[in-house]
Design an enzyme around this catalytic site. Structure first.
Site, PDB file in Angstrom:
ATOM      1  CG  ASN A  49      -4.086   5.749   3.930  1.00  0.00           C
ATOM      2  OD1 ASN A  49      -4.670   4.840   2.809  1.00  0.00           O
ATOM      3  ND2 ASN A  49      -3.072   5.061   3.732  1.00  0.00           N
ATOM      4  CG  ASP A  50      -4.473   8.133   6.646  1.00  0.00           C
ATOM      5  OD1 ASP A  50      -3.478   9.412   6.710  1.00  0.00           O
ATOM      6  OD2 ASP A  50      -4.205   8.010   7.526  1.00  0.00           O
TER       7      ASP A  50
ATOM      8  CB  THR B 172      -9.978   0.780   4.950  1.00  0.00           C
ATOM      9  OG1 THR B 172      -8.978   0.855   4.305  1.00  0.00           O
ATOM     10  CG2 THR B 172     -10.478  -0.171   5.138  1.00  0.00           C
ATOM     11  CB  ALA B 173      -5.255   3.652   6.623  1.00  0.00           C
TER      12      ALA B 173
ATOM     13  CG  ASP C 126      -2.609   9.779  22.004  1.00  0.00           C
ATOM     14  OD1 ASP C 126      -2.783   9.869  23.218  1.00  0.00           O
ATOM     15  OD2 ASP C 126      -2.728   8.025  22.135  1.00  0.00           O
TER      16      ASP C 126
ATOM     17  CG  ASP D 115      -1.919  -0.591   1.026  1.00  0.00           C
ATOM     18  OD1 ASP D 115      -2.582  -1.555  -0.304  1.00  0.00           O
ATOM     19  OD2 ASP D 115      -1.957  -1.889   2.580  1.00  0.00           O
ATOM     20  N   GLY D 116       2.157   1.376   0.331  1.00  0.00           N
ATOM     21  CA  GLY D 116       2.913   2.515   0.895  1.00  0.00           C
ATOM     22  C   GLY D 116       3.596   2.966  -0.239  1.00  0.00           C
TER      23      GLY D 116
HETATM   24  N1  LIG Z   1      -1.912   2.874  14.530  1.00  0.00           N
HETATM   25  C1  LIG Z   1      -2.528   2.707  12.595  1.00  0.00           C
HETATM   26  O1  LIG Z   1      -3.036   1.779  12.436  1.00  0.00           O
HETATM   27  C2  LIG Z   1      -1.196   3.662  11.926  1.00  0.00           C
HETATM   28  C3  LIG Z   1      -1.982   3.714  10.896  1.00  0.00           C
HETATM   29  N2  LIG Z   1      -0.941   4.701  10.335  1.00  0.00           N
HETATM   30  C4  LIG Z   1      -1.594   4.452   8.443  1.00  0.00           C
HETATM   31  O2  LIG Z   1      -0.429   4.342   7.270  1.00  0.00           O
HETATM   32  C5  LIG Z   1      -0.508   4.939   7.020  1.00  0.00           C
HETATM   33  C6  LIG Z   1       0.731   5.266   5.792  1.00  0.00           C
HETATM   34  O3  LIG Z   1       1.343   3.536   5.407  1.00  0.00           O
HETATM   35  P1  LIG Z   1       2.275   3.004   5.183  1.00  0.00           P
HETATM   36  O4  LIG Z   1       3.229   4.305   4.419  1.00  0.00           O
HETATM   37  O5  LIG Z   1       2.317   1.951   4.128  1.00  0.00           O
HETATM   38  O6  LIG Z   1       3.070   3.082   6.496  1.00  0.00           O
HETATM   39  P2  LIG Z   1       3.338   1.086   7.290  1.00  0.00           P
HETATM   40  O7  LIG Z   1       4.034   1.222   6.943  1.00  0.00           O
HETATM   41  O8  LIG Z   1       3.752   1.317   8.532  1.00  0.00           O
HETATM   42  O9  LIG Z   1       1.996   0.479   6.936  1.00  0.00           O
HETATM   43  C7  LIG Z   1       0.607   0.744   8.649  1.00  0.00           C
HETATM   44  C8  LIG Z   1      -0.447  -0.081   7.367  1.00  0.00           C
HETATM   45  O10 LIG Z   1      -1.655   0.214   6.433  1.00  0.00           O
HETATM   46  C9  LIG Z   1      -2.115  -0.617   5.617  1.00  0.00           C
HETATM   47  N3  LIG Z   1      -2.616   0.413   4.727  1.00  0.00           N
HETATM   48  C10 LIG Z   1      -2.306   2.035   4.572  1.00  0.00           C
HETATM   49  N4  LIG Z   1      -2.838   2.860   3.977  1.00  0.00           N
HETATM   50  C11 LIG Z   1      -4.477   1.749   3.992  1.00  0.00           C
HETATM   51  C12 LIG Z   1      -5.183   1.451   3.496  1.00  0.00           C
HETATM   52  N5  LIG Z   1      -6.117   2.537   2.940  1.00  0.00           N
HETATM   53  N6  LIG Z   1      -6.321   0.715   4.010  1.00  0.00           N
HETATM   54  C13 LIG Z   1      -5.616  -0.726   4.496  1.00  0.00           C
HETATM   55  N7  LIG Z   1      -4.631  -0.479   4.714  1.00  0.00           N
HETATM   56  C14 LIG Z   1      -4.007   0.280   4.356  1.00  0.00           C
HETATM   57  C15 LIG Z   1      -0.803  -0.693   4.864  1.00  0.00           C
HETATM   58  O11 LIG Z   1      -0.529  -2.317   4.123  1.00  0.00           O
HETATM   59  C16 LIG Z   1       0.286  -1.554   6.524  1.00  0.00           C
HETATM   60  O12 LIG Z   1      -0.236  -1.930   6.571  1.00  0.00           O
HETATM   61  C17 LIG Z   1      -1.345   6.588   6.578  1.00  0.00           C
HETATM   62  O13 LIG Z   1      -2.101   7.355   6.172  1.00  0.00           O
HETATM   63  C18 LIG Z   1      -2.198   5.672   8.191  1.00  0.00           C
HETATM   64  O14 LIG Z   1      -3.050   5.546   7.724  1.00  0.00           O
HETATM   65  C19 LIG Z   1       0.046   5.363  10.293  1.00  0.00           C
HETATM   66  C20 LIG Z   1       0.026   5.690  11.462  1.00  0.00           C
HETATM   67  C21 LIG Z   1      -0.556   4.416  13.201  1.00  0.00           C
HETATM   68  N1  LIG Z   2      -4.539  10.265  25.663  1.00  0.00           N
HETATM   69  C1  LIG Z   2      -4.380   9.833  26.154  1.00  0.00           C
HETATM   70  O1  LIG Z   2      -5.489   9.645  27.291  1.00  0.00           O
HETATM   71  C2  LIG Z   2      -3.836  10.216  27.629  1.00  0.00           C
HETATM   72  C3  LIG Z   2      -3.846   9.565  28.438  1.00  0.00           C
HETATM   73  N2  LIG Z   2      -2.102   9.223  28.921  1.00  0.00           N
HETATM   74  C4  LIG Z   2      -2.702   9.660  30.583  1.00  0.00           C
HETATM   75  O2  LIG Z   2      -1.810  10.051  31.202  1.00  0.00           O
HETATM   76  C5  LIG Z   2      -1.623   9.260  32.617  1.00  0.00           C
HETATM   77  C6  LIG Z   2      -0.645  10.883  33.070  1.00  0.00           C
HETATM   78  O3  LIG Z   2      -1.740  11.453  33.961  1.00  0.00           O
HETATM   79  P1  LIG Z   2      -0.661  13.132  33.705  1.00  0.00           P
HETATM   80  O4  LIG Z   2       0.795  12.944  34.467  1.00  0.00           O
HETATM   81  O5  LIG Z   2      -1.237  14.010  34.564  1.00  0.00           O
HETATM   82  O6  LIG Z   2      -0.309  13.890  32.602  1.00  0.00           O
HETATM   83  P2  LIG Z   2      -1.181  14.907  31.800  1.00  0.00           P
HETATM   84  O7  LIG Z   2      -1.283  16.273  32.537  1.00  0.00           O
HETATM   85  O8  LIG Z   2      -1.173  14.935  30.042  1.00  0.00           O
HETATM   86  O9  LIG Z   2      -3.086  14.576  32.154  1.00  0.00           O
HETATM   87  C7  LIG Z   2      -3.745  13.388  31.570  1.00  0.00           C
HETATM   88  C8  LIG Z   2      -5.136  13.311  32.020  1.00  0.00           C
HETATM   89  O10 LIG Z   2      -5.346  12.087  32.739  1.00  0.00           O
HETATM   90  C9  LIG Z   2      -6.079  12.664  33.644  1.00  0.00           C
HETATM   91  N3  LIG Z   2      -5.924  11.570  34.691  1.00  0.00           N
HETATM   92  C10 LIG Z   2      -4.611  11.023  35.542  1.00  0.00           C
HETATM   93  N4  LIG Z   2      -5.292  10.027  35.700  1.00  0.00           N
HETATM   94  C11 LIG Z   2      -6.255   9.514  35.582  1.00  0.00           C
HETATM   95  C12 LIG Z   2      -7.086   8.006  36.322  1.00  0.00           C
HETATM   96  N5  LIG Z   2      -5.989   7.457  36.379  1.00  0.00           N
HETATM   97  N6  LIG Z   2      -8.290   8.086  35.988  1.00  0.00           N
HETATM   98  C13 LIG Z   2      -8.615   9.609  35.849  1.00  0.00           C
HETATM   99  N7  LIG Z   2      -7.866  10.303  35.257  1.00  0.00           N
HETATM  100  C14 LIG Z   2      -6.843  10.376  35.144  1.00  0.00           C
HETATM  101  C15 LIG Z   2      -5.705  13.641  34.226  1.00  0.00           C
HETATM  102  O11 LIG Z   2      -6.507  14.163  35.131  1.00  0.00           O
HETATM  103  C16 LIG Z   2      -5.429  14.673  32.993  1.00  0.00           C
HETATM  104  O12 LIG Z   2      -6.410  14.620  32.660  1.00  0.00           O
HETATM  105  C17 LIG Z   2      -0.757   8.269  32.100  1.00  0.00           C
HETATM  106  O13 LIG Z   2      -0.740   7.582  32.812  1.00  0.00           O
HETATM  107  C18 LIG Z   2      -1.838   8.277  31.075  1.00  0.00           C
HETATM  108  O14 LIG Z   2      -2.290   7.386  31.903  1.00  0.00           O
HETATM  109  C19 LIG Z   2      -0.936   9.340  28.721  1.00  0.00           C
HETATM  110  C20 LIG Z   2      -1.311   9.624  27.388  1.00  0.00           C
HETATM  111  C21 LIG Z   2      -2.004  10.060  26.427  1.00  0.00           C
END
Ligand SMILES: NC(=O)C1=CN([C@@H]2O[C@H](COP(=O)(O)OP(=O)(O)OC[C@H]3O[C@@H](n4cnc5c(N)ncnc54)[C@H](O)[C@@H]3O)[C@@H](O)[C@H]2O)C=CC1
Ligand SMILES: NC(=O)C1=CN([C@@H]2O[C@H](COP(=O)(O)OP(=O)(O)OC[C@H]3O[C@@H](n4cnc5c(N)ncnc54)[C@H](O)[C@@H]3O)[C@@H](O)[C@H]2O)C=CC1
Ligand SMILES: NC(=O)C1=CN([C@@H]2O[C@H](COP(=O)(O)OP(=O)(O)OC[C@H]3O[C@@H](n4cnc5c(N)ncnc54)[C@H](O)[C@@H]3O)[C@@H](O)[C@H]2O)C=CC1
Ligand SMILES: NC(=O)C1=CN([C@@H]2O[C@H](COP(=O)(O)OP(=O)(O)OC[C@H]3O[C@@H](n4cnc5c(N)ncnc54)[C@H](O)[C@@H]3O)[C@@H](O)[C@H]2O)C=CC1
Lengths: 341, 341, 341, 341
Positions: B187-188, B228-229, B217, B105-106
């Site tokens: 894609n995105d 689908t990505a 995040d 896909d890449g």
């Molecule tokens: N946690 C995740 O699922 C993440 C997904 N991505 C995706 O990766 C894409 C880039 O792809 P690569 O350069 O290949 O990176 P990559 O080598 O990190 O692979 C991403 C995976 O997604 C698949 N993929 C890519 N586009 C797709 C589509 N439209 N439908 C279904 N599968 C698809 C690829 O085959 C590969 O398995 C970005 O556009 C983003 O959407 C990027 C970061 C994290």
């Molecule tokens: N996307 C996300 O939700 C992410 C969450 N975190 C969480 O942040 C935590 C660290 O917290 P901080 O140092 O305060 O980072 P931070 O200042 O980035 O805040 C994270 C947020 O989560 C809340 N939080 C922390 N622990 C909690 C719990 N047990 N229940 C409900 N809410 C909670 C905090 O009040 C704050 O609003 C990590 O342990 C991880 O779980 C870290 C990265 C991304």
């Protein structure tokens, strides 16, 4: 009258309401002459609102004929108000210029069911708790109706509908009471196990090709409008009404990987109750049970050519953003840190 | 060159590729004369496949000019094969009649990045593990290419793209290396906290109206192709490429109610990093980091007028059904009870 | 007999089966003398298996008495085999040393329903498609039974159960057929709208404190064992049987934010059908409808003191890992890149 | 000192804090003599609150020694207040009788990190926006502290922690700065791709048995306390702190079927970065990056023997119900129809 479902209308592009092609504003070629008013029944505030709306209409637009359903007439005291009572044999599409609904979301769904083909513009007023499909509060009815009847141009939101038909295992169309014409759905067509404790087993195909097998409480085929109804509860995405598509959402599937899917508006989706299904399945249209599907029988669903022009508050479906934020409480942050700029 | 992003192109309906208006089959007005071949680099099976494809082309269609990227030329030994090496100053859109990609896909995503405006038809072959965007296996390349070059008409699947541009807090466009023209995403476009341990805070608006605030995040704006990505991994629905829409999916939001949403293809989505955000945010296009967004800076995303015509196996995007079932293992039943009829 | 539900047993720590306190291996104080064999009815392969199992038992362990349900006896021809037919008035708990089940998951659920108090060890054999609760295939029955009866010590997996009781609005216990003792659930207690098209409205409280209001198709209170049954279909997590907890999972709620919740094993959960609910609600125990709940009536659910000792293949609930991977197809990767080391 | 991770402590039942065995109320054998006060730094309201709390303590309980971190001392002007500044070489566990935290959830997480073994009781006050882990508002500090110091018995909520250790491919323990003792996590241990655009590939095993392979942004192993932190954002369930378990939640997996799973509190979870992973992975403990995991290196996570006794408002973890409803806005109904009785 619709084309037979066995020759999928989905393939005929003219059958698909292209949003870009539909008028974004309502302009009357000549002043509207007939209004149909639909009421939520057995509800005192609605009855009061109905009386206020009709007296205002009588005074401000005395030439407009007011049509109501028999139940509304009975509740209101029809003689006094000079109301016309709709009768079933009549083709409402031919005589009604626009529709006013008073009540909740259910009132619009009911209105949709009265128009098996073309639907006149609908303006909807909520009473009490906000309905998601209802942009206007009853307090504003005078301005809103005056704008609609006499204003230069009010914005319209076209909501697509689904149409469905039922078939026996042998492909013969099932024609029973209420099923002799294609049914129209504003929200959704739902296949569900209903009272049966056991899972339904359904074969789902698209445009004649096998898509997937559903072992589940049920399956939903929804319009974008219906994306915020049952489909949302079952885990489906929010879909703006201007995104032409059919949404397939499973209800409690025996599968970890049955993610909701959006199919093109030209698709014909067939849901066939598998021979292996232990139980029959209820099929409902916008929440009304319409058929009990037997094993190997199927229902065919596709986009209807007859959508619903809804009078909107803002242009381009902007009311939707307000609705998902205020009514559905979309994306409520946990903490008080996020302030809108 | 695209219209300035501050005057949202979304409002100009001509900028939106209407699927219904695009040709469903590829018919050459005159035989194709130039092909661009894009390879997954540093991969021995791909290098071998490349040599087979080029020799077949040389023999069967000696008049077709073959263009490759410098890396491909270096790996292959270009002199021998009489390859033309693409150079950066050249406008590939003007000279290339169609593209062959060999890899995963890449490889297609990379190809998309080479065409900032109009994209020629692309035919893609997978090597080894199936890519979701790749309908053809390398084993079938002779038939598939022969059909494409000389056959009467091969089916096309038009994949829409997104375009984006970056702005400072004061509304001035950010013009840096690689950011002076609008970027194109197949894609995105993803805003993500990246290496920062803290959440991003983003204000999201649509067509100038505030939509929602994201504490997460990150946020994804995806095409149907990209559904689908990353969007899928983050919980988004499967969206058929023919469903014109922009998909907004949050990545790990601090909210129980941030359900993915599908917006109309005419929308302009603005993601603005809030003043309250403790961290900067990485913005990536199809997985490539392109900009580090500062507080109060924003990125504007809308549907591009330049989609991608992909050579398909089946008509009407049928390959998609196979892809979601086989590659993504959609709706796998728990038990062995469900048998396809 | 259980303590009255109005004085929540949850507060009595002795009522909660502490996993750490239960024996991890089965050791007979004296050789088992009576076995109950439970069959999936009307199934030819099961009938055949039953005959093989009984003849093997007759030959290898002639002193063991074999008890069966009347239906099994009828299907098998009981005289010949010298089977004892269970009669309803008997207290099976007192006489049965262990249970053999032949069939699917439903067979174990049925067995559980036969033991309102203490449950003897159960060994389960699957016929045909794998059941999630069934570690042994029928092919291995000789070794498995020999180990169980005569082996030094077979591993046990203790599965907790729920118990529930029904009450009128005024707090009086509802005593009807089959409801005069607390019911025992191995999987779940489910409140569902059933045949009614409208949503149920339920007040949910824990240990006397209001927890939340559910507007939904229904609500599930599940054991860890039941986490892979209905709760999973409704979006709940996978919970290992050794994690002592009650799982509350909504079925299609009208809310974007009703995430499943795990409550302590000491909790008493009360589900009260709201006065505002337009419809009655079916309550089912392990998939059997047991009561139609009226408005303002409620059901009280808590962990039972009587769990189920299931003969396991591996020690410490390891069969579970195999089950979620093989039977439920947990976390299937999209692409073929992941190879187990 | 903890037992070596290679001999999984999970098998030693004494290492697992059995909730039922821990005291539900705090009773001082003798009056507390030393308090550690932990402040959110660089925050003016917190500084002011700190001064109020210390003066009140000085006046009401002059014999209690007050310890603070150097930064707090510097901000406050330590001489005047007769504060003892903690120094790194000291074993806080030995000298501190209880801890007061002023700030948000992060302040408690930081406090946890100061106690690698036994943790004294912690009482937490929120300033401004409510933290989920913080039952008391700063306005109530006098009553709350008086109750804690002199009252007969205040309710305690025991929050379990995780402990983790890092290993090279060859099984040798990685001993680097800050990694020479097992780290303690109150919320979670997270493996994440961080700045890398590519997915991490992780082999996950439990008690030495292969569990599943994760192709994802990352994986979270969380305590019940952490179930409302990152795990919740990633789609995990709400888990009451009294439900002994380890929660495994994937972050954006390339799989439709990677449902969160709850494992027994006795489990040892190993996350090993696959040889096939294209990128290294950040491992963070309670949000602090602690190690960059190389290919084939692994981290081992299990329940710690050292939980955290948190002073609670209500008995039995009732504050939790308030927290999920008010702070997390759990199960917000769409429409205004649901009224708590
Ligand atoms: N946690 C995740 O699922 C993440 C997904 N991505 C995706 O990766 C894409 C880039 O792809 P690569 O350069 O290949 O990176 P990559 O080598 O990190 O692979 C991403 C995976 O997604 C698949 N993929 C890519 N586009 C797709 C589509 N439209 N439908 C279904 N599968 C698809 C690829 O085959 C590969 O398995 C970005 O556009 C983003 O959407 C990027 C970061 C994290
Ligand atoms: N996307 C996300 O939700 C992410 C969450 N975190 C969480 O942040 C935590 C660290 O917290 P901080 O140092 O305060 O980072 P931070 O200042 O980035 O805040 C994270 C947020 O989560 C809340 N939080 C922390 N622990 C909690 C719990 N047990 N229940 C409900 N809410 C909670 C905090 O009040 C704050 O609003 C990590 O342990 C991880 O779980 C870290 C990265 C991304
Ligand atoms: N568990 C669930 O969420 C269920 C939902 N339904 C939905 O109810 C619809 C019928 O509605 P009623 O006759 O009013 O039945 P109803 O009186 O049972 O109400 C259903 C609820 O859904 C709301 N609703 C209806 N259409 C909506 C839409 N398009 N967007 C957002 N909210 C909407 C209504 O305001 C009401 O709160 C069906 O089309 C089906 O979609 C039906 C059964 C179960
Ligand atoms: N949509 C759904 O997923 C529904 C599930 N159920 C479940 O069915 C159970 C009753 O089972 P049956 O009498 O066999 O009814 P059934 O014959 O309708 O089968 C339900 C399915 O669930 C499986 N199952 C049962 N218990 C399980 C468990 N603990 N873990 C994994 N799979 C399990 C069975 O093998 C069968 O495939 C109820 O306790 C309820 O949990 C009931 C209604 C709807």
């Amino acid at each position: 009258h619709d084309s037979p479902a066995t020759e999928p209308a989905g393939k005929d592009p003219s059958a698909i309401a292209l949003h870009s092609a539909l008028p974004r504003f309502l302009r009357w070629p000549q002043p509207p002459r007939t209004v149909l008013i639909i009421n939520k029944p057995h509800d005192e505030p609605t009855r009061v609102a109905f009386l206020e709306v009709t007296s205002w209409l009588r005074q401000s637009h005395p030439s407009i004929t007011i049509i109501v359903e028999p139940a509304t007439a009975a509740e209101a005291g029809s003689e006094m108000l000079d109301l016309v009572v709709a009768d079933n044999s009549e083709d409402l599409t031919r005589v009604v210029d626009f529709v006013i609904t008073l009540g909740g979301d259910g009132t619009i769904l009911h209105t949709s069911s009265l128009f098996p083909t073309r639907v006149p513009p609908i303006i909807s007023f909520s009473l009490g708790t906000l309905g998601f499909l209802i942009p206007f509060g009853i307090g504003d009815f005078r301005t809103a109706l005056q704008n609609l009847i006499a204003g230069p141009a009010v914005p319209l939101l076209h909501r697509t509908r689904l149409t469905c038909a039922f078939f026996r295992a042998n492909g013969l169309r099932i024609v029973t009471d209420g099923l002799d014409t294609d049914l129209q759905a504003m929200n959704d067509i739902v296949l569900h196990r209903g009272r049966h404790p056991h899972l339904t087993i359904t074969e789902c195909s698209v445009d004649g090709e096998f898509l997937t097998g559903g072992i589940a409480d049920g399956l939903i085929v929804s319009t974008p409008t219906g994306s915020t109804a049952y489909s949302l509860s079952a885990g489906g995405p929010l879909v703006h009404p201007a995104v032409s598509s059919l949404i397939l959402t499973p209800i409690c599937p025996r599968s970890l990987s049955f993610r909701p899917a959006l199919l093109p508006p030209t698709s014909t989706i067939r849901l066939r109750l598998s021979r292996a299904s232990r139980v029959q399945a209820d099929v409902s249209v916008d929440g009304r049970d319409v058929h009990l599907l037997g094993r190997e029988e199927y229902v065919e669903v596709r986009a209807s050519r007859w959508g619903i022009p809804c009078v909107a508050k803002g242009d381009g479906g902007r009311d939707w953003v307000g609705g998902i934020n205020r009514t559905l409480k979309w994306n409520q942050s946990f903490v008080n840190t996020f302030k809108e700029p």
